[in-house]
Write a protein that holds these residues in place. Structure first.
Motif, PDB file in Angstrom:
ATOM      1  N   THR A  50     149.128 -48.722 -52.209  1.00  0.00           N
ATOM      2  CA  THR A  50     149.624 -47.421 -51.778  1.00  0.00           C
ATOM      3  C   THR A  50     149.735 -47.453 -50.264  1.00  0.00           C
ATOM      4  O   THR A  50     148.744 -47.649 -49.570  1.00  0.00           O
ATOM      5  CB  THR A  50     148.690 -46.281 -52.207  1.00  0.00           C
ATOM      6  N   LEU A  51     150.955 -47.279 -49.767  1.00  0.00           N
ATOM      7  CA  LEU A  51     151.210 -47.338 -48.338  1.00  0.00           C
ATOM      8  C   LEU A  51     151.348 -45.941 -47.770  1.00  0.00           C
ATOM      9  O   LEU A  51     152.088 -45.106 -48.298  1.00  0.00           O
ATOM     10  CB  LEU A  51     152.489 -48.134 -48.048  1.00  0.00           C
ATOM     11  N   VAL A  52     150.631 -45.680 -46.690  1.00  0.00           N
ATOM     12  CA  VAL A  52     150.706 -44.395 -45.998  1.00  0.00           C
ATOM     13  C   VAL A  52     151.711 -44.512 -44.857  1.00  0.00           C
ATOM     14  O   VAL A  52     151.596 -45.394 -44.002  1.00  0.00           O
ATOM     15  CB  VAL A  52     149.329 -43.987 -45.438  1.00  0.00           C
ATOM     16  N   GLY A  53     152.708 -43.635 -44.859  1.00  0.00           N
ATOM     17  CA  GLY A  53     153.736 -43.676 -43.829  1.00  0.00           C
ATOM     18  C   GLY A  53     153.929 -42.326 -43.176  1.00  0.00           C
ATOM     19  O   GLY A  53     153.616 -41.286 -43.768  1.00  0.00           O
ATOM     20  N   VAL A  54     154.460 -42.332 -41.936  1.00  0.00           N
ATOM     21  CA  VAL A  54     154.659 -41.083 -41.200  1.00  0.00           C
ATOM     22  C   VAL A  54     155.946 -41.114 -40.385  1.00  0.00           C
ATOM     23  O   VAL A  54     156.464 -42.181 -40.043  1.00  0.00           O
ATOM     24  CB  VAL A  54     153.491 -40.798 -40.221  1.00  0.00           C
ATOM     25  N   THR A  55     156.431 -39.925 -40.102  1.00  0.00           N
ATOM     26  CA  THR A  55     157.419 -39.696 -39.058  1.00  0.00           C
ATOM     27  C   THR A  55     157.154 -38.319 -38.484  1.00  0.00           C
ATOM     28  O   THR A  55     156.727 -37.416 -39.208  1.00  0.00           O
ATOM     29  CB  THR A  55     158.870 -39.770 -39.571  1.00  0.00           C
ATOM     30  N   TYR A  56     157.374 -38.162 -37.200  1.00  0.00           N
ATOM     31  CA  TYR A  56     157.185 -36.852 -36.574  1.00  0.00           C
ATOM     32  C   TYR A  56     158.431 -35.994 -36.718  1.00  0.00           C
ATOM     33  O   TYR A  56     158.408 -34.788 -36.462  1.00  0.00           O
ATOM     34  CB  TYR A  56     156.829 -37.000 -35.094  1.00  0.00           C
ATOM     35  N   LEU A  57     159.551 -36.596 -37.149  1.00  0.00           N
ATOM     36  CA  LEU A  57     160.809 -35.865 -37.235  1.00  0.00           C
ATOM     37  C   LEU A  57     160.811 -34.892 -38.414  1.00  0.00           C
ATOM     38  O   LEU A  57     160.412 -35.252 -39.521  1.00  0.00           O
ATOM     39  CB  LEU A  57     161.976 -36.845 -37.389  1.00  0.00           C
ATOM     40  N   PRO A  58     161.282 -33.658 -38.198  1.00  0.00           N
ATOM     41  CA  PRO A  58     161.376 -32.676 -39.283  1.00  0.00           C
ATOM     42  C   PRO A  58     162.706 -32.818 -40.016  1.00  0.00           C
ATOM     43  O   PRO A  58     163.660 -33.410 -39.500  1.00  0.00           O
ATOM     44  CB  PRO A  58     161.306 -31.337 -38.547  1.00  0.00           C
ATOM     45  N   PRO A  59     162.808 -32.261 -41.228  1.00  0.00           N
ATOM     46  CA  PRO A  59     164.056 -32.339 -41.990  1.00  0.00           C
ATOM     47  C   PRO A  59     165.260 -31.707 -41.290  1.00  0.00           C
ATOM     48  O   PRO A  59     166.400 -31.996 -41.657  1.00  0.00           O
ATOM     49  CB  PRO A  59     163.714 -31.586 -43.284  1.00  0.00           C
ATOM     50  N   SER A  60     165.031 -30.842 -40.289  1.00  0.00           N
ATOM     51  CA  SER A  60     166.162 -30.253 -39.560  1.00  0.00           C
ATOM     52  C   SER A  60     166.980 -31.316 -38.839  1.00  0.00           C
ATOM     53  O   SER A  60     168.147 -31.093 -38.514  1.00  0.00           O
ATOM     54  CB  SER A  60     165.664 -29.208 -38.553  1.00  0.00           C
ATOM     55  N   TYR A  61     166.373 -32.475 -38.619  1.00  0.00           N
ATOM     56  CA  TYR A  61     167.114 -33.620 -38.089  1.00  0.00           C
ATOM     57  C   TYR A  61     167.767 -34.334 -39.276  1.00  0.00           C
ATOM     58  O   TYR A  61     167.364 -35.422 -39.669  1.00  0.00           O
ATOM     59  CB  TYR A  61     166.185 -34.571 -37.344  1.00  0.00           C
ATOM     60  N   LYS A  62     168.781 -33.691 -39.825  1.00  0.00           N
ATOM     61  CA  LYS A  62     169.396 -34.168 -41.065  1.00  0.00           C
ATOM     62  C   LYS A  62     169.861 -35.612 -40.961  1.00  0.00           C
ATOM     63  O   LYS A  62     169.656 -36.407 -41.883  1.00  0.00           O
ATOM     64  CB  LYS A  62     170.574 -33.258 -41.425  1.00  0.00           C
ATOM     65  N   ALA A  63     170.493 -35.966 -39.867  1.00  0.00           N
ATOM     66  CA  ALA A  63     171.012 -37.324 -39.712  1.00  0.00           C
ATOM     67  C   ALA A  63     169.880 -38.334 -39.557  1.00  0.00           C
ATOM     68  O   ALA A  63     169.847 -39.369 -40.230  1.00  0.00           O
ATOM     69  CB  ALA A  63     171.953 -37.398 -38.509  1.00  0.00           C
ATOM     70  N   LEU A  64     168.925 -38.030 -38.674  1.00  0.00           N
ATOM     71  CA  LEU A  64     167.883 -39.002 -38.366  1.00  0.00           C
ATOM     72  C   LEU A  64     166.918 -39.207 -39.520  1.00  0.00           C
ATOM     73  O   LEU A  64     166.347 -40.290 -39.674  1.00  0.00           O
ATOM     74  CB  LEU A  64     167.109 -38.569 -37.119  1.00  0.00           C
ATOM     75  N   THR A  65     166.693 -38.177 -40.331  1.00  0.00           N
ATOM     76  CA  THR A  65     165.755 -38.325 -41.446  1.00  0.00           C
ATOM     77  C   THR A  65     166.435 -38.817 -42.721  1.00  0.00           C
ATOM     78  O   THR A  65     165.754 -39.112 -43.701  1.00  0.00           O
ATOM     79  CB  THR A  65     165.032 -36.997 -41.745  1.00  0.00           C
ATOM     80  N   TYR A  66     167.745 -38.912 -42.698  1.00  0.00           N
ATOM     81  CA  TYR A  66     168.460 -39.475 -43.853  1.00  0.00           C
ATOM     82  C   TYR A  66     167.950 -40.882 -44.161  1.00  0.00           C
ATOM     83  O   TYR A  66     167.691 -41.231 -45.315  1.00  0.00           O
ATOM     84  CB  TYR A  66     169.967 -39.521 -43.564  1.00  0.00           C
ATOM     85  N   GLY A  67     167.777 -41.676 -43.118  1.00  0.00           N
ATOM     86  CA  GLY A  67     167.356 -43.057 -43.318  1.00  0.00           C
ATOM     87  C   GLY A  67     165.926 -43.186 -43.781  1.00  0.00           C
ATOM     88  O   GLY A  67     165.633 -43.913 -44.742  1.00  0.00           O
ATOM     89  N   SER A  68     165.003 -42.486 -43.118  1.00  0.00           N
ATOM     90  CA  SER A  68     163.594 -42.607 -43.497  1.00  0.00           C
ATOM     91  C   SER A  68     163.352 -42.072 -44.901  1.00  0.00           C
ATOM     92  O   SER A  68     162.594 -42.656 -45.689  1.00  0.00           O
ATOM     93  CB  SER A  68     162.695 -41.880 -42.486  1.00  0.00           C
ATOM     94  N   GLN A  69     163.999 -40.953 -45.251  1.00  0.00           N
ATOM     95  CA  GLN A  69     163.820 -40.413 -46.597  1.00  0.00           C
ATOM     96  C   GLN A  69     164.434 -41.345 -47.634  1.00  0.00           C
ATOM     97  O   GLN A  69     163.871 -41.539 -48.716  1.00  0.00           O
ATOM     98  CB  GLN A  69     164.444 -39.028 -46.707  1.00  0.00           C
ATOM     99  N   GLY A  70     165.575 -41.934 -47.303  1.00  0.00           N
ATOM    100  CA  GLY A  70     166.178 -42.887 -48.224  1.00  0.00           C
ATOM    101  C   GLY A  70     165.317 -44.125 -48.417  1.00  0.00           C
ATOM    102  O   GLY A  70     165.207 -44.655 -49.537  1.00  0.00           O
ATOM    103  N   PHE A  71     164.697 -44.593 -47.347  1.00  0.00           N
ATOM    104  CA  PHE A  71     163.785 -45.738 -47.403  1.00  0.00           C
ATOM    105  C   PHE A  71     162.606 -45.429 -48.325  1.00  0.00           C
ATOM    106  O   PHE A  71     162.260 -46.217 -49.209  1.00  0.00           O
ATOM    107  CB  PHE A  71     163.305 -46.044 -45.981  1.00  0.00           C
TER     108      PHE A  71
END
Length: 348
Positions: free
Chosen positions: A37-58
């Motif tokens: 089980t891998l714990v991952g983070v990003t400080y970016l909120p979903p309002s950054y639709k473009a930037l979080t597209y990649g991390s959420q897809g990953f």
């Protein structure tokens, strides 16, 4: 005393506190069926639709393909760790991976400065293949990151559209000459060095506080990627965009190098496939789809004037980049710096 996840990460050593208080990985791992089980983070909120597209897809890719091999406990919006806390937590082993904006951490990891180097970013933006998985430039970056026990499996397939200079109605910036005396919000070290020679007062302000800073006149302008402008609704406070490619960045996943190397073949294989998806989709989705078809039309609809820089200003700015290159090469080493710049410019 009951400790929250955030308190354990911020105030204690996870390996000790987690094992003592919660039993191994159980603090973060309700899905105990998976081998890892891998714990991952990003400080970016979903309002950054473009930037979080990649991390959420990953993360979605890992969830869909992990099976009994791999599970993910992922936290966005700084819910677990704020931006400045992510890298220390990764180094301490408190988390397994993070998505981070390269421009935020170039002082800690100077080799990442190549993704935002003035005079280089235009070429990298036009030629994303130079930073793709398997490219000599990405391999060089990871050779340097390995010295800090870090690994970046993908840069996302290039860099995002460069950051430009955006200004408010009372402090319009239409040329390099207009920068004199302006209070400018800048994040990256490289952009700060590049613009200070034009007489700005550089201020580092978190993106979450920038809207109020513009509204109150704390700053007159900012160096922003369009994702920040839309993600924080800054276009409501801005009047002009001086489209001078000042700096740039990518958002990339990072792990500890030794953690990556210890992974079993099945787990590493799933992560490599997720990274390949990220490499093929993240930057292209932002630069070729969301930005031109959604974000720039929003900026135009708000009435923000977009000003193309003169050839003279572009030449002047790029000539001044030599001093920034010199300073950066002192940080990473002359040979490494020369090689990285040559690879980014397509000269090697």
């Amino acid at each position: 005393m009951t400790l929250t996840r955030r308190q354990v990460l911020k105030y204690g050593t996870f390996a000790t506190a987690g094992a003592t208080l919660f039993g191994g990985h159980s603090l973060f791992s309700p899905r105990a069926m998976a081998a890892n089980t891998l714990v991952g983070v990003t400080y970016l909120p979903p309002s950054y639709k473009a930037l979080t597209y990649g991390s959420q897809g990953f993360v979605d890719f890992l969830a869909e393909n992990g099976g009994d091999t791999l599970a993910v406990d992922f936290h966005d919006s700084g819910q677990l760790l704020k931006a400045d806390e992510q890298l220390p937590a990764l180094r301490a082993g408190n988390i397994d991976f993070m998505f981070h904006t390269s421009s935020y951490i170039t002082r800690s990891l100077p080799i990442l400065g190549i993704t935002g180097l003035p005079g280089v970013v235009g070429e990298l933006y036009r030629h994303p293949e130079r930073l793709a998985m398997g490219s000599p430039l990405l391999e060089l970056i990871n050779e340097q990151l390995a010295e800090d026990n870090l690994y970046m499996p993908t840069a996302g397939g290039g860099i995002l559209e460069p950051e430009y200079i955006w200004s408010t109605e009372g402090s319009l910036i239409r040329s390099l000459a207009d920068l004199q005396g302006k209070k400018v919000r800048v994040v990256s070290y490289e952009a700060t060095l590049a613009l200070e020679k034009y007489g700005i007062g550089a201020t580092r302000i978190p993106s979450s506080e920038t809207y109020m800073a513009l509204q109150r006149g704390t700053v007159d302008a900012g160096v922003f990627n369009i994702s920040t402008v839309i993600g924080r609704s800054l276009h409501e406070q801005l009047d002009t965009c001086y489209k001078l490619p000042t700096t740039a960045f990518t958002v990339a996943p990072f792990m500890l190098r030794d953690r990556w190397d210890r992974l079993d073949d099945d787990t590493r294989g799933i992560l490599e496939r997720a990274a390949q998806w990220y490499d093929e989709n993240f930057i292209s989705h932002c630069n070729d789809d969301i930005y031109p078809n959604e974000y720039w039309p929003q900026v135009e609809a708000e009435g923000v004037e977009v000003i193309e820089p003169s050839d003279e200003d572009i030449a002047t700015f790029n000539e001044g980049a030599d001093a920034i290159w010199t300073a950066w090469k002192e940080d990473v080493g002359e040979e490494v710096g020369e090689r990285a710049i040559a690879l980014a410019l397509g000269e090697a």
